[in-house]
Scaffold this motif. Structure first.
Motif: not given
Lengths: 478, 489, 95
Positions: C56-60
């Motif tokens: 998934q293109d998610v960030t921390q």
């Protein structure tokens, strides 16, 4: 010796001022019983996962802004794999290819000149635990309280050319991280640790020599000694026809020597790769603006302002911004005082700092608060007391005898400014020192100073010196 | 009782037709009778299970029962459960009593489910036959001489042999779907990030995902409702609205576009299995689905990519087993280095060691770009294949595994041939997509034995409800999922 | 890339797994087979393709800085191989 040049770069581990660990909710308070601050995540039980501490990230960004560095919009946590008993996961979570803070600069002063030190990068990582020796014979004990403590590792370019420059950089950095409140700066407790890369080369040579890394220096004095020893050793080794092998060395403060670590003999292969348990760290321009707004005025800006607004010399402005605590003390004093900045500056850098040195205290613990000092300065400025008497009042304030006004009142130290009263004393002095008067009239200027002295003495130091001068001149001329 | 759906069992419990203690005892009796041979469970703790059953009965009496309250389920021994021995199938953790609960275990505890025990598995989930377990191989209830698949082989055998009402599994490259296929049950690997990985012992962090293994899609939907949800302790857990996975069950399939990847029907697929899958596709056509041919051109590359990425992550994930803070420590050693090397050599089995070595090698200096980076690049190509495919279809159908259950020992000495078991499942993990296997019939093995075949259903991200509906619709018109192996009554 | 037993022993040492000469030889055969299979990747042109670490293109997500854990030493050390005075014991660490 003079044909050699030493090349130095620093890697500094700064322990960040957070409440909890970088990847878990355990406390990082210093001095707890072993392993009482090591939870399931910190001891790396099967199945546990890291979650990043927001405050640690903000500390890193504060630092980046303070050294005018690029803040990476996207940075990545990686695993540095190696086995060591104080490293519970068998890897350290660190930043490798994409650190949160990129290139920046820090200006240092060495002697009278300034030098810009380039910062390569600063990255977030977790600390390891501690090995405690001598638990049982042949055994080491492992305490994981420190494991997972947030660190910012700040790396410079190999820009320094002497131990003095390296120490100046380290000191400057040490002050800065406290100034922006990301580190308590406690070197005894390991909150600020330096690894120093040292190599030597013939002057004029472009290629760097092979470097050796002096690990874990936790005092500036040791740093100076270690670099000097290491530099000498490398030069002697090369001059004797030897070769420098890349190595990690430790400094022994007892012998003043460095020696290679045994455990790091084998070549490390850390097998870095992006930590799949953590996602990329995103920092937006808006995030940066919010953090920038919370940043205090930086020492360099404050120094320039002191010169501009208060007309202080570069030297004074530099000394007053050498640490956040001094700057805060000075600013608070000046605010209450409201008078001439130079007078306040002289007192802070002079009497206050001398007293602190004498007693080995830090400015935050000075018994004379900025408000007390300002009260004293006011009485100097309005001529209630002379500078000489002021020193006595200051001593009394330091000893806890109350504020300046109370001390002046109680001890009757108020300056005599009544012209008639001073004239009376001057008359007595002239009458009693006829010989000196003769000498003065014979052209010996020194006699005048002696007469001033006698007058001050007769007034028990309370007569206004300017008035004494004026009246004496008038009477002697008459 | 052992053939009822979860929904039916829940209604029997709430109507007091049966108590959770009785139901739990029934399963415990079956385990006592059948498990010594099947070996589906590593750990059973009658007292712990019955205590949970009594608490569930109390909850039911208080009118506080949910859909899983009092239902006996089995947990794969990869999930830490406080007070339970949690081995991950390894000698390394032979004596490890977990001091905390995994997110998944917390969910089931909160739902009031009864934990019947911890199921056998390939060591650290590395295997496709359950033969790498330190605690012995698991028998396939359909043919005791055959493997149940892996790595969730214990959970699959437990569900197939009716040694639990349902079970949990984990799937890194097919570890839920392939054993579900080989044991004739339903298994679902959710979209990466939907189920918490906290407390689930890591194999390959970027691929591991927990999911349900049960008799039907309806049962799995109920399990999914309990298992999914955001967990702040897992940085890769996704923050999403809670879904009801039963919501679409019963929706007609008319207009559903089903894609058949031509690469999944090419060389390497057993003819009998192919026939079963084709029949299942026909069934979908009858249900109103529109069948389209699609292509997933990088399918064959998923195996090499997986055997770089998964061992690389595993080699690092398994470094914590060093004999210092928990787990196996060698009895004798000369020094620290010797302690590390001996403890790990003794604690890990051959397949785990092999994967650690592969992973260490591909990450080591000088090889990172050629292996790890390259694999991550091809991983993107594989994910893009699926993205393109889902422009043409809503769901993808195909075989779960290339063959039916093989004989124990048949592939044990040939890792590469064993790895090919996962040819149709691995790409789904690499892309992070949801994938499911449901029973679709039986195919004859070389010896003529009829063995279960699984139909794989692959959905787009977060499309589990649609997949479960598609599976449920199929299970309304077929009865493969209700078949029971002989000799387990 | 062909491997020899010396490589196998070096990797095993890096991974801290004791391995005998015979084991190294047997392992060499298996690892070579697996690595041969992995080599198929090299035929693919991947220039310009961004490596994929996460699906998934998610960030921390960031955690608030708060101490949420209390001392659990007794429980956590009850499963440790060797402890003394609250410390985990290991053979002497040499620096």
């Amino acid at each position: 010796m003079s044909s050699w040049e030493v090349v130095i770069g620093l890697e500094t581990h700064v322990q960040l001022n957070t409440k909890s660990k970088i990847f878990s909710g355990s406390s990082i308070a210093f001095g707890a019983e072993p392993n009482t601050q090591a939870n399931v995540v910190d001891i790396a039980l099967p199945g546990v996962l890291p979650v990043l501490n927001k405050e640690a990230v903000q500390c890193a960004i504060r630092f980046g802004l303070a050294v005018n560095a690029e803040i990476a919009p996207r940075s990545v946590f990686a695993r540095k794999n190696y086995f060591y008993p104080d490293l519970p996961k068998g890897y350290q979570i660190s930043q490798y290819e994409l650190p949160v803070v990129g290139k920046g600069t820090l200006t240092i002063e060495v002697g009278d000149s300034e030098k810009i030190i380039n910062i390569t990068r600063a990255h977030l990582e977790e600390d390891a635990g501690k090995s405690v020796h001598g638990a049982s014979p042949g055994q080491s004990g492992i305490d994981l309280n420190r494991a997972g403590t947030p660190l910012l590792e700040i790396v410079t370019e190999p820009d320094m050319r002497s131990a003095a420059e390296a120490v100046a950089y380290a000191r400057k950095l040490h002050e800065l991280v406290q100034w922006i409140n990301i580190c308590d700066g406690n070197m005894q407790e390991g909150s600020f640790r330096c690894d120093v890369n040292v190599s030597v080369r013939r002057k004029g040579e472009e290629k760097f020599g092979t470097r050796r890394e002096i690990k874990n220096l936790n005092s500036f004095r040791f740093m100076q000694q270690a670099i000097e020893y290491e530099t000498r050793w490398q030069i002697e080794t090369l001059e004797d026809g030897g070769k420098i092998e890349q190595a990690t060395v430790l400094f022994n403060p007892d012998t003043g020597e460095t020696r290679a670590m045994r455990s790091k003999e084998e070549a490390n292969d850390y097998r870095y790769f992006p930590d799949p348990d953590l996602l990329p760290l995103a920092v937006s321009a808006a995030d940066i603006d919010v953090i920038r707004a919370t940043l205090p005025e930086l020492p360099s800006a404050m120094k320039a302002r002191f010169e501009r607004e208060h007309g202080l010399s570069t030297y004074d402005a530099g000394a007053l911004t050498a640490s956040r605590a001094i700057a805060d003390y000075f600013t608070a004093t000046l605010q209450v005082f409201g008078g001439e900045a130079k007078l306040a500056a002289n007192w802070v850098m002079g009497n206050v700092s001398a007293k602190l040195n004498e007693e080995g205290r830090v400015i935050a613990d000075a018994p004379v608060s900025p408000a007390l000092l300002a009260g004293l300065l006011k009485r100097i400025a309005d001529n209630t007391i002379s500078s000489k008497i002021a020193k006595d009042v200051f001593e009394a304030m330091w000893a806890g005898e109350g504020d300046a006004d109370a001390i002046i009142e109680r001890k009757g130290l108020k300056q005599v400014t009544d012209t008639g009263a001073i004239e009376a004393i001057v008359d007595e002095v002239l009458a009693a020192n006829a010989a000196m008067v003769e000498e003065f009239r014979a052209g010996k200027d020194k006699a005048f100073n002696a007469l001033v002295g006698q007058t001050m003495k007769a007034s028990k130091g309370k007569a206004n010196p300017a008035q004494v001068n004026e009246i004496l001149k008038r009477k002697l001329a008459g | 009782m052992i053939n009822h759906s979860l929904k039916h069992l829940a209604s029997m419990l709430t109507s007091k037709e049966v108590s959770s203690v009785e139901l739990t005892q029934e399963y415990l009796n079956r385990i006592a009778r059948l498990n010594p041979e099947i070996n589906a469970y590593i750990t059973v703790d009658t007292e712990l299970s019955l205590a949970q059953a009594r608490a569930a009965d109390q909850r039911i009496a208080n009118g506080d029962a949910g859909p899983l309250t009092g239902i006996p389920i089995a947990q794969k021994d990869i999930f830490c459960a406080k007070g339970w021995k949690t081995t991950c199938g390894s000698k390394m953790l032979e004596t490890f009593i977990a001091p905390y609960d995994a997110g998944i275990v917390e969910h089931f505890n909160a739902a009031g489910a009864v934990n019947l025990g911890k199921t056998n598995m390939d060591e650290f989930a590395m295997g496709s036959s359950n033969e790498t377990s330190y605690f012995g191989k698991v028998q396939n209830p359909w043919d005791r001489t055959r493997v149940p698949g892996g790595s969730s082989g214990g959970s699959a055998a437990a569900v197939a042999a009716r040694l639990c009402a349902a079970a949990t599994g984990t799937d890194t490259g097919g570890s839920i779907r392939q054993p579900a296929s080989l044991c004739g049950l339903s298994g679902l690997k959710p979209t990466y990030g939907l189920t918490s990985r906290y407390g689930m012992i890591a194999f390959a962090s970027s691929l591991d995902q927990a999911g349900p293994m049960a008799h039907s899609c309806e049962d799995m939907a109920i399990m999914m409702n309990a298992m999914t949800g955001f967990d702040q302790r897992d940085s890769t857990s996704l923050q999403r609205e809670k879904e009801d996975y039963t919501r679409d069950l019963g929706k007609p399939l008319a207009g559903l576009r089903v894609g058949l990847p031509k690469e999944y029907f090419a060389e390497g697929l057993d003819a009998g299995v192919a026939k079963v899958i084709e029949a299942a596709v026909d069934e979908y056509r009858k249900l109103g689905a529109e069948i389209v041919e699609i292509s997933l051109p990088n399918t064959m590359l998923s195996i090499p990519v997986y055997y770089v990425l998964a061992p690389a992550e595993a080699s690092s994930n398994l470094s914590r087993y060093d004999g210092v803070r928990f787990g196996h420590r060698a009895a004798e050693y000369d020094d620290l280095m010797d302690m590390y090397c001996k403890s790990r050599a003794e604690g890990f089995g051959a397949e785990v060691k092999r994967r650690i070595l592969i992973g260490t090698y591909v990450l080591s200096a000088g090889y990172y770009d050629a292996y790890y980076l390259k694999a991550q690049q091809i991983r993107r190509l594989i994910a893009e294949d699926f993205a393109k495919a889902f422009e043409q279809c809503d769901l993808i159908l195909g075989p779960t595994a290339p063959s039916t259950a093989f004989k124990a020992g048949e592939k044990a000495d040939d890792p590469v041939s064993m790895y090919l078991q996962d040819i149709y499942t691995i790409a789904v993990n690499l892309a992070g997509l949801p994938g499911m296997s449901i029973p679709a019939g039986f195919a004859p093995a070389a010896d003529g034995k009829e063995l279960p075949v699984g139909l794989q259903v692959i959905g787009n991200y977060f499309d589990e409800a649609r997949m479960l509906n598609a599976g449920h619709a199929y299970q309304q018109v077929t009865d493969w999922h209700t078949r029971m192996p002989e000799g387990i009554a | 890339m062909s491997l020899n037993t010396h490589d196998v022993k070096r990797i095993a040492h890096l991974a801290r797994i004791a391995i005998s000469e015979e084991e190294a030889e047997a392992t060499l055969v298996k690892l070579s087979g697996i690595l041969g299979m992995i080599e198929e990747m090299q035929a693919v042109d991947t220039s310009g393709i961004v490596p994929m670490s996460h699906s998934q293109d998610v960030t921390q997500r960031l955690r608030e800085d708060a101490v949420t854990e209390s001392n659990q030493r007794e429980l956590l050390q009850s499963i440790a191989p060797a402890v003394e005075n609250g410390l985990y014991l290991v053979p002497q660490v040499i620096e």
